[in-house]
Write an enzyme that holds these catalytic residues in place. Structure first.
Site, short mmCIF file in Angstrom:
data_model
loop_
_atom_site.label_atom_id
_atom_site.label_comp_id
_atom_site.label_asym_id
_atom_site.label_seq_id
_atom_site.Cartn_x
_atom_site.Cartn_y
_atom_site.Cartn_z
N ALA A 1 1.64 -0.73 7.85
CA ALA A 1 3.06 -1.07 7.97
C ALA A 1 3.56 -2.26 7.18
CB ALA A 1 3.40 -1.28 9.46
N ALA A 2 2.70 -3.20 6.78
CA ALA A 2 3.20 -4.41 6.10
C ALA A 2 3.81 -4.04 4.75
CB ALA A 2 2.06 -5.41 5.91
N CYS B 1 3.37 4.80 -3.56
CA CYS B 1 4.27 4.36 -4.63
C CYS B 1 3.51 4.44 -5.96
CB CYS B 1 4.81 2.95 -4.37
SG CYS B 1 3.54 1.69 -4.14
N GLU C 1 -1.19 -3.13 10.77
CA GLU C 1 -1.59 -3.58 9.43
C GLU C 1 -3.00 -4.14 9.52
OE1 GLU C 1 -2.31 -4.43 5.76
OE2 GLU C 1 -0.46 -3.38 6.30
N ASP D 1 2.05 5.24 5.05
CA ASP D 1 2.41 4.73 3.72
C ASP D 1 1.16 4.07 3.16
OD1 ASP D 1 4.17 4.10 1.55
OD2 ASP D 1 4.28 2.05 2.32
N GLY E 1 6.84 -4.35 6.26
CA GLY E 1 7.70 -3.99 7.37
C GLY E 1 8.95 -3.21 7.03
#
Length: 457
Positions: free
Chosen positions: A109-110, A230, A132, A177, A112
């Site tokens: 999650a970091a 990403c 995280e 993610d 956020g």
């Protein structure tokens, strides 16, 4: 500055589109913010905000802003009214489509951005576990959860494997993610460029599949999971999803809406592709206003029976009422209504957690819920987190400061200021948005803005 091997691969993959892709690195990158609906209505925000904004198509609270705007220094940022977020990075949480009342996990999650976006969609109802694995990044994650006034989030610092051992078929939705080679951020982050290598791409792909496999068992039948990166590397994108679906036949890809500029995933970029890979999504910087991103929306086949609860190792027991010190008195004197939830006491610290909070035993927890404040001898001192989570109409006393005034800058730098009124705690607001506490005594408002957050103007 772009790695030579990376460019060769992209030229091979993109063919005639490659010159346009390369040219996109010469353009100024798009910048965006995401309004925080936990702070109020979006219409009111758009009337107040002093920036020129344009909508981000795939996120209803997302807006592009001009390159000359300095959003990070505006008081609204400190009040958690918006989160500065790369526009393509808003897509995965939008596709997760979290709902109020659900159990949601953000596994990696970091810092956020996606967690705060998910929390906004949940509207303060249900439970969000934001995890995280790296301690320093988990601390930043916790700080951003606090700044955005989120009350129903628990922040953990665990490995995906440790959480998988604890939670079985417990979550309605999971965001993965995954850490990646960062090729999509080359234009934004020069360090990602310097650290890139083909070996790292392969290492990332292996780790991503492991993380996704840990997440697989934590989702309920019928639940929704979004995987995102990403990066452009097919090995980390279509390749990971392809391998995951081959190993986990209980999962399938969902149909996805494609906004203008979004591309379907490229089944031809991976060996032995499973059916449906074209339902994954690619975001290219030469096709839309945003950096490179990839996402896949997955569903666990089947449906959960009514009252299906999954396994989480038990629930946390609330603090007993006679162990709350002066907190009840503080609520009566300062709040129009006492917040509801599971009260937890850790030494002098008091927290408000969501109902049915999983047991904290054996977990590395940075934040079990909303930090209410500190129980001191004969008094209760409210936390900055509580101030940010409150709305002006929820307290008896407020003190309004204008966002363009010298007074708000003085407050954010830690200064006291003259004030008249009933003595006691005041929720300091900026244009109607809560930003911190002040305590009025002797016609002076004592500043309780945290020393570590104070800004020099």
């Amino acid at each position: 500055m772009l790695p030579e091997e990376f460019l060769k691969r992209m030229e091979h993959l993109l063919g005639e589109e490659y010159p346009a892709f390369l040219e996109s690195y010469e353009r100024q990158r798009a910048k965006a913010l995401r309004f925080n609906p936990l702070k109020g209505g979006i219409g009111e925000f758009l009337r107040k905000v002093p920036f020129t904004l344009r909508p981000v198509p795939w996120e209803s609270n997302g807006f592009y802003y001009g390159s000359m705007d300095t959003l990070g220094k505006h008081p609204y940022h400190e009040a958690g009214v918006y989160y500065i977020q790369e526009p393509s990075a808003m897509a995965p949480a939008a596709y997760l489509d979290a709902q109020p009342g659900e159990r949601v996990l953000d596994l990696c999650a970091a810092p956020g951005g996606k967690s705060t976006q998910i929390a906004a969609a949940m509207q303060g109802s249900g439970i969000l576990i934001s995890n995280e694995i790296h301690p320093a990044r988990a601390k930043i994650l916790s700080e951003n959860i606090e700044r955005m006034g989120i009350a129903n989030a628990m922040v953990t610092n665990e490995s995906p494997g440790a959480l998988a051992d604890r939670f079985e078929s417990w979550f309605d939705r999971i965001m993965v993610d995954a850490p990646c080679s960062g090729e999509g951020m080359f234009r934004k982050n020069g360090e990602a460029c310097e650290e890139w290598s083909e070996e790292n791409v392969s290492l990332c792909a292996k780790r991503q599949l492991e993380i996704l496999s840990c997440a697989a068992g934590m989702l309920k039948p019928g639940g929704r999971m979004v995987y995102s990166t990403c990066t452009f590397a097919p090995e980390e994108n279509e390749g990971v999803i392809n391998s995951f679906l081959q190993q986990h036949p209980e999962y399938e890809l969902c149909e996805t809406r494609k906004y203008p500029g979004m591309e379907p995933g490229k089944a031809q970029w991976t060996a032995d592709p499973v059916a449906g890979l074209e339902e994954t999504l690619r975001l290219f910087p030469h096709k839309l206003e945003g950096e490179g991103h990839f996402l896949a929306v997955l569903k666990k086949k089947g449906e959960s029976p009514e009252n299906f609860g999954g396994v989480c190792g038990g629930f946390e027991k609330p603090a007993v009422k006679n162990d709350l010190g002066e907190y009840p008195a503080f609520c009566r004197e300062n709040l129009r209504q006492e917040p509801t939830g599971c009260l937890l006491r850790f030494g002098e610290q008091l927290y408000l957690a969501p109902e049915e909070l999983p047991s904290l035993k054996g977990l590395k927890v940075l934040r079990p819920g909303l930090h209410l404040g500190t129980l001191k001898k004969n008094r209760f001192e409210p936390s900055h987190a509580l101030a940010l989570a409150l709305e002006p109409q929820e307290v008896w006393h407020t003190w309004e400061l204008a966002s363009d005034s010298p007074e708000i800058r003085s407050y954010l730098s830690g200064q006291t200021f003259p004030a008249e009124g009933e003595k006691g705690w005041y929720l300091i607001t900026v244009d109607g948005y809560s930003i911190g506490w002040g305590k009025l005594a002797g016609n002076m408002m004592k500043n309780h803005y945290p020393k570590g957050l104070r800004i020099g103007y």
